[in-house]
Structures are given as structure tokens and as C-alpha cells.
Design a protein around this motif. Structure first.
Motif, short mmCIF file in Angstrom:
data_model
loop_
_atom_site.label_atom_id
_atom_site.label_comp_id
_atom_site.label_asym_id
_atom_site.label_seq_id
_atom_site.Cartn_x
_atom_site.Cartn_y
_atom_site.Cartn_z
N UNK A 84 6.35 -35.39 21.21
CA UNK A 84 6.28 -34.51 22.38
C UNK A 84 5.07 -33.60 22.24
N UNK A 85 4.69 -33.00 23.35
CA UNK A 85 3.67 -31.94 23.29
C UNK A 85 3.97 -30.95 24.40
N UNK A 86 3.90 -29.68 24.07
CA UNK A 86 3.91 -28.63 25.09
C UNK A 86 2.54 -27.96 25.01
N UNK A 87 1.80 -28.04 26.10
CA UNK A 87 0.43 -27.53 26.11
C UNK A 87 0.39 -26.26 26.95
N UNK A 88 -0.14 -25.20 26.36
CA UNK A 88 -0.27 -23.93 27.09
C UNK A 88 -1.74 -23.50 27.01
N UNK A 102 6.02 -36.32 26.88
CA UNK A 102 7.02 -36.97 26.01
C UNK A 102 6.71 -38.45 25.95
N UNK A 103 6.82 -38.99 24.77
CA UNK A 103 6.44 -40.38 24.55
C UNK A 103 7.45 -41.01 23.60
N UNK A 104 8.03 -42.15 24.03
CA UNK A 104 8.94 -42.89 23.14
C UNK A 104 8.39 -44.31 23.05
N UNK A 105 8.35 -44.85 21.85
CA UNK A 105 7.82 -46.19 21.64
C UNK A 105 8.71 -47.20 22.38
N UNK A 106 8.11 -48.22 23.03
CA UNK A 106 8.89 -49.12 23.90
C UNK A 106 10.17 -49.66 23.25
N UNK A 107 10.12 -49.99 21.94
CA UNK A 107 11.30 -50.59 21.31
C UNK A 107 12.44 -49.58 21.12
N UNK A 108 12.16 -48.29 21.28
CA UNK A 108 13.23 -47.29 21.11
C UNK A 108 13.67 -46.68 22.43
#
Ligand SMILES: CC(C)(COP(=O)(O)OP(=O)(O)OC[C@H]1O[C@@H](n2cnc3c(N)ncnc32)[C@H](O)[C@@H]1OP(=O)(O)O)[C@@H](O)C(=O)NCCC(=O)NCCS
Length: 197
Positions: A84-88, A102-108
Motif C-alpha cells: 500500500x501507499x498513502x501519499x501526502x 493498494x496493490x495485490x499480486x494477481x495470484x493472491x
């Protein structure tokens, strides 16, 4: 910048797998490279800059060190399965706004990890004093839009032909937002804050 207080690592269960979530640091650089390599090109279009480019990752890692970005990394054993990343932008007039990625690898995917990571980010947003979270993606990311809407994000803007992929094809971009303050107040009212901690 306010130091987030939430304690990590945390372990969560996603469809039978034990996932460990920790704060991302510059030491996770090569793990981040591996995660990004596992993604289909189209999934990269949700961030304004091309994260498959080493310079963009360098900037992300530097931003972790100087507090402009707060990131989490999720592992299933040795394998990185999400982040994840929260950018301010602390120098802008919108410093109360956090941009969430937010990023989840395709297999998960589809195991509940994306939802769990977004919920972690809500808790971090409160600690960072963020009043509003925004997130963006191309409008054909139906699964992503469904996840965010289910977590009370609302579509706020649509930018036509705003993203050009590697082949030059243009895509519409949707921006969804979430009023962190209002939701936190509702939780307080119902006595849910402690239960969700
Ligand atoms: C968005 C993303 C993080 C979601 O991750 P995930 O791990 O698959 O999400 P979850 O498994 O927690 O699913 C959350 C909900 O969405 C639902 N969902 C998942 N895939 C879906 C689909 N194709 N259509 C509709 N709903 C879907 C699930 O049913 C789940 O609901 P439930 O908890 O009530 O069962 C992941 O798809 C991703 O990394 N996409 C590419 C990057 C991106 O676009 N990020 C968003 C912009 S920041």
C-alpha cells in the motif's frame, strides 16, 4: 509529519494463508521490484507514474525515508503478495488529503487481502491526521472499484481519456474518495473505534 502509531508487523488470515503485514522500508526495495514484475501492464495504470520504471521506485523508497509516503508490505512466507501507499503532499493546500494506492499480486486476489490492506490504511490515515482519502483507477478495473465502493468510497470525478497505456490506447480514469473524519466520527458514536483497533 505525524509518526503513525499503529504497531506492525501484524498477522492476518486470508483464505487459509497467514499473511504478515509490516511497514515498508528502503530495505524492501528488491521485494517491491519483484511484486511490480508480477503485475500485468494494465494494473500499473492506477498510479500517475509508471512504477515499472526504476527511477519511480527510487523516488518511492526515498519518499518512505523522508515521510512523504507511508507504505505497508504484505508477505506470505518469503513471497511479497501486496503493498500500500498513502501519499501526502505536505506543502500543498490539500495536505489533509491522502492518496491511497493498494496493490495485490494477481495470484493472491480474491482472498480478502485487498480489503484488509485498505482497512489498515484507514487506521493509518486517522493516525496521520488525514481527513480525506482519494484513490484512482481506470474505469475498467471493476473488481477494484467494487472493493472500494464496498468500503464506502464514492466516485467523485471522471477524467476522460486521461491515461495512455504503452500502446497509446486512451482510458478513462475515475477518482473515488472517502471522508475519513465522518466515518471515524460515526464509529466513535457507535462505540466501534476500540473494537476495530
Ligand atoms: C484492488 C485490489 C487491491 C483488490 O484486492 P483483492 O485482494 O482481490 O481484494 P479482496 O479479495 O479483499 O476483495 C474485496 C471484495 O471485492 C470483491 N471482489 C473481488 N473481485 C471482484 C470482482 N472481479 N468483481 C466484483 N467484486 C469483486 C470480493 O468479493 C470482496 O468482497 P467480499 O469481501 O464481500 O467477499 C486488487 O484487485 C489489485 O491489486 N488491483 C490492481 C491495482 C489496482 O487497481 N488498485 C486499486 C487502485 S489503488
Amino acid at each position: 509529519m505525524t509518526e503513525a502509531l499503529r504497531s506492525y508487523p501484524r498477522s492476518i488470515e486470508c483464505t487459509g494463508s497467514q499473511i504478515e503485514i509490516s511497514r515498508m522500508t528502503s530495505a524492501d526495495r528488491s521485494a517491491l521490484d519483484r511484486l511490480i514484475d508480477s503485475l500485468p501492464d494494465h494494473d500499473l495504470l492506477f498510479v500517475p507514474r509508471d512504477i515499472s520504471h526504476p527511477k519511480v521506485i527510487d523516488a518511492w523508497v526515498r519518499a518512505l525515508d523522508n515521510g512523504e509516503v507511508t507504505s505497508l508490505i504484505a508477505r506470505n512466507g518469503e513471497t511479497v503478495v501486496g503493498c500500500t501507499a498513502i501519499v501526502i503532499d505536505h506543502l500543498s493546500w490539500s495536505r489533509h488529503v491522502g492518496e491511497l494506492r493498494v496493490l495485490v499480486t494477481p495470484s493472491s486476489r480474491g482472498t480478502g487481502l485487498g480489503r484488509a490492506l485498505i482497512q489498515e490504511c484507514f487506521a493509518q490515515a486517522l493516525e496521520l491526521g488525514i481527513k480525506k482519502l482519494v484513490t484512482q483507477m481506470t474505469i475498467d478495473q471493476h473488481a477494484a472499484i467494487a472493493v472500494f465502493e464496498d468500503l464506502s468510497f464514492k466516485a467523485e470525478a471522471l477524467f476522460r481519456h486521461h491515461v495512455a497505456d504503452r500502446m497509446g490506447e486512451l482510458h478513462d480514469l475515475v477518482v473515488l474518495s472517502h471522508d475519513v473524519d465522518a466515518v471515524a466520527k460515526r464509529h466513535e458514536l457507535y462505540g466501534l473505534s476500540d473494537a476495530l483497533g
